[in-house]
Structure formats: C-alpha cells, structure tokens
Scaffold this motif. Structure first.
Motif, PDB file in Angstrom:
ATOM      1  N   VAL A 146       9.538  54.555  48.806  1.00 59.63           N
ATOM      2  CA  VAL A 146      10.098  55.905  48.804  1.00 59.63           C
ATOM      3  C   VAL A 146       8.992  56.839  48.326  1.00 59.63           C
ATOM      4  O   VAL A 146       8.431  56.646  47.246  1.00 59.63           O
ATOM      5  N   GLU A 147       8.676  57.848  49.149  1.00 61.25           N
ATOM      6  CA  GLU A 147       7.591  58.766  48.822  1.00 61.25           C
ATOM      7  C   GLU A 147       8.097  60.200  48.746  1.00 61.25           C
ATOM      8  O   GLU A 147       8.955  60.600  49.512  1.00 61.25           O
ATOM      9  N   SER A 148       7.529  60.934  47.803  1.00 62.76           N
ATOM     10  CA  SER A 148       7.769  62.378  47.732  1.00 62.76           C
ATOM     11  C   SER A 148       6.391  63.032  47.655  1.00 62.76           C
ATOM     12  O   SER A 148       5.380  62.354  47.786  1.00 62.76           O
ATOM     13  N   GLY A 149       6.359  64.301  47.386  1.00 65.04           N
ATOM     14  CA  GLY A 149       5.078  64.993  47.300  1.00 65.04           C
ATOM     15  C   GLY A 149       4.213  64.554  46.140  1.00 65.04           C
ATOM     16  O   GLY A 149       3.004  64.760  46.148  1.00 65.04           O
ATOM     17  N   HIS A 150       4.806  63.918  45.134  1.00 65.82           N
ATOM     18  CA  HIS A 150       4.022  63.578  43.940  1.00 65.82           C
ATOM     19  C   HIS A 150       4.148  62.125  43.474  1.00 65.82           C
ATOM     20  O   HIS A 150       3.511  61.748  42.498  1.00 65.82           O
ATOM     21  N   VAL A 151       4.961  61.306  44.131  1.00 67.77           N
ATOM     22  CA  VAL A 151       5.176  59.955  43.611  1.00 67.77           C
ATOM     23  C   VAL A 151       5.505  58.978  44.745  1.00 67.77           C
ATOM     24  O   VAL A 151       6.063  59.362  45.771  1.00 67.77           O
ATOM     25  N   ARG A 152       5.107  57.719  44.526  1.00 68.61           N
ATOM     26  CA  ARG A 152       5.493  56.610  45.405  1.00 68.61           C
ATOM     27  C   ARG A 152       6.235  55.594  44.551  1.00 68.61           C
ATOM     28  O   ARG A 152       5.692  55.097  43.565  1.00 68.61           O
ATOM     29  N   VAL A 153       7.470  55.285  44.942  1.00 64.80           N
ATOM     30  CA  VAL A 153       8.295  54.322  44.216  1.00 64.80           C
ATOM     31  C   VAL A 153       8.677  53.218  45.190  1.00 64.80           C
ATOM     32  O   VAL A 153       9.184  53.492  46.282  1.00 64.80           O
ATOM     33  N   LEU A 154       8.443  51.979  44.795  1.00 59.61           N
ATOM     34  CA  LEU A 154       8.853  50.832  45.595  1.00 59.61           C
ATOM     35  C   LEU A 154      10.204  50.364  45.071  1.00 59.61           C
ATOM     36  O   LEU A 154      10.330  49.999  43.898  1.00 59.61           O
ATOM     37  N   VAL A 155      11.226  50.437  45.916  1.00 59.89           N
ATOM     38  CA  VAL A 155      12.558  49.970  45.534  1.00 59.89           C
ATOM     39  C   VAL A 155      12.676  48.540  46.029  1.00 59.89           C
ATOM     40  O   VAL A 155      12.670  48.283  47.225  1.00 59.89           O
ATOM     41  N   ASP A 156      12.730  47.641  45.095  1.00 60.77           N
ATOM     42  CA  ASP A 156      12.694  46.192  45.306  1.00 60.77           C
ATOM     43  C   ASP A 156      11.326  45.764  45.817  1.00 60.77           C
ATOM     44  O   ASP A 156      10.551  46.577  46.330  1.00 60.77           O
ATOM     45  N   CYS A 157      11.045  44.517  45.619  1.00 62.92           N
ATOM     46  CA  CYS A 157       9.722  43.979  45.923  1.00 62.92           C
ATOM     47  C   CYS A 157       9.905  42.516  46.313  1.00 62.92           C
ATOM     48  O   CYS A 157       9.421  41.617  45.642  1.00 62.92           O
ATOM     49  N   GLY A 158      10.655  42.295  47.393  1.00 61.73           N
ATOM     50  CA  GLY A 158      11.096  40.952  47.732  1.00 61.73           C
ATOM     51  C   GLY A 158      10.218  40.200  48.705  1.00 61.73           C
ATOM     52  O   GLY A 158       9.355  40.753  49.378  1.00 61.73           O
ATOM     53  N   LEU A 159      10.466  38.897  48.760  1.00 63.07           N
ATOM     54  CA  LEU A 159       9.795  37.984  49.686  1.00 63.07           C
ATOM     55  C   LEU A 159      10.696  37.696  50.876  1.00 63.07           C
ATOM     56  O   LEU A 159      11.911  37.600  50.744  1.00 63.07           O
ATOM     57  N   ASP A 176      -1.610  52.610  44.252  1.00 55.62           N
ATOM     58  CA  ASP A 176      -1.073  53.952  44.473  1.00 55.62           C
ATOM     59  C   ASP A 176       0.437  54.023  44.285  1.00 55.62           C
ATOM     60  O   ASP A 176       1.029  55.091  44.455  1.00 55.62           O
ATOM     61  N   ILE A 177       1.064  52.898  43.956  1.00 55.15           N
ATOM     62  CA  ILE A 177       2.510  52.880  43.701  1.00 55.15           C
ATOM     63  C   ILE A 177       2.722  53.206  42.227  1.00 55.15           C
ATOM     64  O   ILE A 177       2.165  52.553  41.347  1.00 55.15           O
ATOM     65  N   HIS A 178       3.515  54.227  41.963  1.00 53.97           N
ATOM     66  CA  HIS A 178       3.709  54.702  40.590  1.00 53.97           C
ATOM     67  C   HIS A 178       4.746  53.908  39.817  1.00 53.97           C
ATOM     68  O   HIS A 178       4.667  53.800  38.595  1.00 53.97           O
ATOM     69  N   ALA A 179       5.743  53.370  40.521  1.00 59.67           N
ATOM     70  CA  ALA A 179       6.809  52.624  39.844  1.00 59.67           C
ATOM     71  C   ALA A 179       7.449  51.665  40.827  1.00 59.67           C
ATOM     72  O   ALA A 179       7.421  51.885  42.035  1.00 59.67           O
ATOM     73  N   VAL A 180       8.014  50.584  40.282  1.00 64.89           N
ATOM     74  CA  VAL A 180       8.786  49.629  41.076  1.00 64.89           C
ATOM     75  C   VAL A 180      10.156  49.515  40.433  1.00 64.89           C
ATOM     76  O   VAL A 180      10.270  49.302  39.226  1.00 64.89           O
ATOM     77  N   VAL A 181      11.191  49.664  41.252  1.00 56.79           N
ATOM     78  CA  VAL A 181      12.571  49.512  40.787  1.00 56.79           C
ATOM     79  C   VAL A 181      13.104  48.229  41.413  1.00 56.79           C
ATOM     80  O   VAL A 181      13.132  48.089  42.635  1.00 56.79           O
ATOM     81  N   VAL A 182      13.495  47.272  40.571  1.00 60.25           N
ATOM     82  CA  VAL A 182      14.063  46.009  41.043  1.00 60.25           C
ATOM     83  C   VAL A 182      15.565  46.076  40.815  1.00 60.25           C
ATOM     84  O   VAL A 182      16.019  46.227  39.683  1.00 60.25           O
ATOM     85  N   THR A 183      16.326  45.967  41.903  1.00 62.52           N
ATOM     86  CA  THR A 183      17.775  46.108  41.781  1.00 62.52           C
ATOM     87  C   THR A 183      18.437  44.885  41.172  1.00 62.52           C
ATOM     88  O   THR A 183      19.439  45.001  40.474  1.00 62.52           O
ATOM     89  N   HIS A 184      17.910  43.694  41.451  1.00 60.33           N
ATOM     90  CA  HIS A 184      18.379  42.483  40.792  1.00 60.33           C
ATOM     91  C   HIS A 184      17.358  41.369  41.009  1.00 60.33           C
ATOM     92  O   HIS A 184      16.521  41.438  41.903  1.00 60.33           O
ATOM     93  N   ASP A 220      14.395  37.478  47.062  1.00 57.55           N
ATOM     94  CA  ASP A 220      14.369  38.451  48.152  1.00 57.55           C
ATOM     95  C   ASP A 220      14.333  39.893  47.653  1.00 57.55           C
ATOM     96  O   ASP A 220      14.225  40.830  48.448  1.00 57.55           O
ATOM     97  N   HIS A 221      14.376  40.096  46.328  1.00 63.93           N
ATOM     98  CA  HIS A 221      14.291  41.432  45.749  1.00 63.93           C
ATOM     99  C   HIS A 221      13.131  41.595  44.764  1.00 63.93           C
ATOM    100  O   HIS A 221      12.738  42.721  44.480  1.00 63.93           O
ATOM    101  N   CYS A 222      12.579  40.489  44.228  1.00 65.94           N
ATOM    102  CA  CYS A 222      11.482  40.622  43.253  1.00 65.94           C
ATOM    103  C   CYS A 222      10.371  39.588  43.432  1.00 65.94           C
ATOM    104  O   CYS A 222       9.386  39.617  42.705  1.00 65.94           O
TER     105      CYS A 222
END
Length: 109
Positions: free
Chosen positions: A6-19, A40-48, A52-54
């Motif tokens: 997920v990108e905006s003008g000032h940040v890149r956030v990776l929602v989940d990081c699965g295999l 260049d990824i500012h944050a990672v949000v792991v939902t669970h 397949d998510h982390c």
C-alpha cells in the motif's frame, strides 16, 4: 499467500508478508522480485501469524528491511507490537491503522 503493498505520497506499507505454498510452480513465486526495494518499505502489518501471511519476513529482512538496523547483532529489536482490534495506532508518521475482525471468506482454507 498474502502480500499487499500500500503506497501513498509519503509511505509504503506492506500488509502481510506471506509465502506461496502448494505445488512447485506456486512455491517458485516466492523468489519473484518485490515491486520495490525492501529497504524502501516503511512498515509491515501482519494480520495473523500463519506462513501465508508472515512466512516471507525472513526473506524481506535478508533483502534490507528494516532500513535502520541496530549497529550490533546482539542488540534486541522489538519487531512486533501487538495491536488490539478496534484501536487506532500510528504505524508511521502520518499513517494510522485500525484493525477490524474480518474472518476468512467462505471456502478459503
């Protein structure tokens, strides 16, 4: 597999990081290049916490995330900050996150 940038003008956030899991063709996709540099990824949000998510997190770290690492390997870094469902937290300056219970879609594994 779940991995959404997920990108905006000032940040890149990776929602989940699965295999990817399953047959060889799917597993080979785990070696595909990310759409941006890991550093260049500012944050990672792991939902669970399921592969397949982390499960891709070790590879993400190997490729330079997070950008600001401790100077010494013996330094402990708190990577995971649990977020209570329904509460709003600032994950980077100017970027807020609120988690909601969503469950899984019917028919998903």
């Amino acid at each position: 597999m779940s991995k959404f940038l997920v990108e905006s003008g000032h940040v890149r956030v990776l929602v989940d990081c699965g295999l990817f899991q399953g047959g060889a063709e799917l597993r080979r996709r785990n070696w595909d290049k990310l759409p941006c540099d890991a550093a260049d990824i500012h944050a990672v949000v792991v939902t669970h916490a399921r592969l397949d998510h982390c499960g891709y997190l070790p590879r993400l770290v190997r490729h330079g995330w997070p950008k600001h690492r401790p100077a010494r390997p013996s330094t402990t870094v708190k990577f995971f900050d649990p977020v209570p469902v329904g509460s709003e937290v600032e994950i980077t300056v100017g970027t807020r996150l609120t988690l909601h219970r969503g469950g899984h879609f019917l028919g998903s594994a």
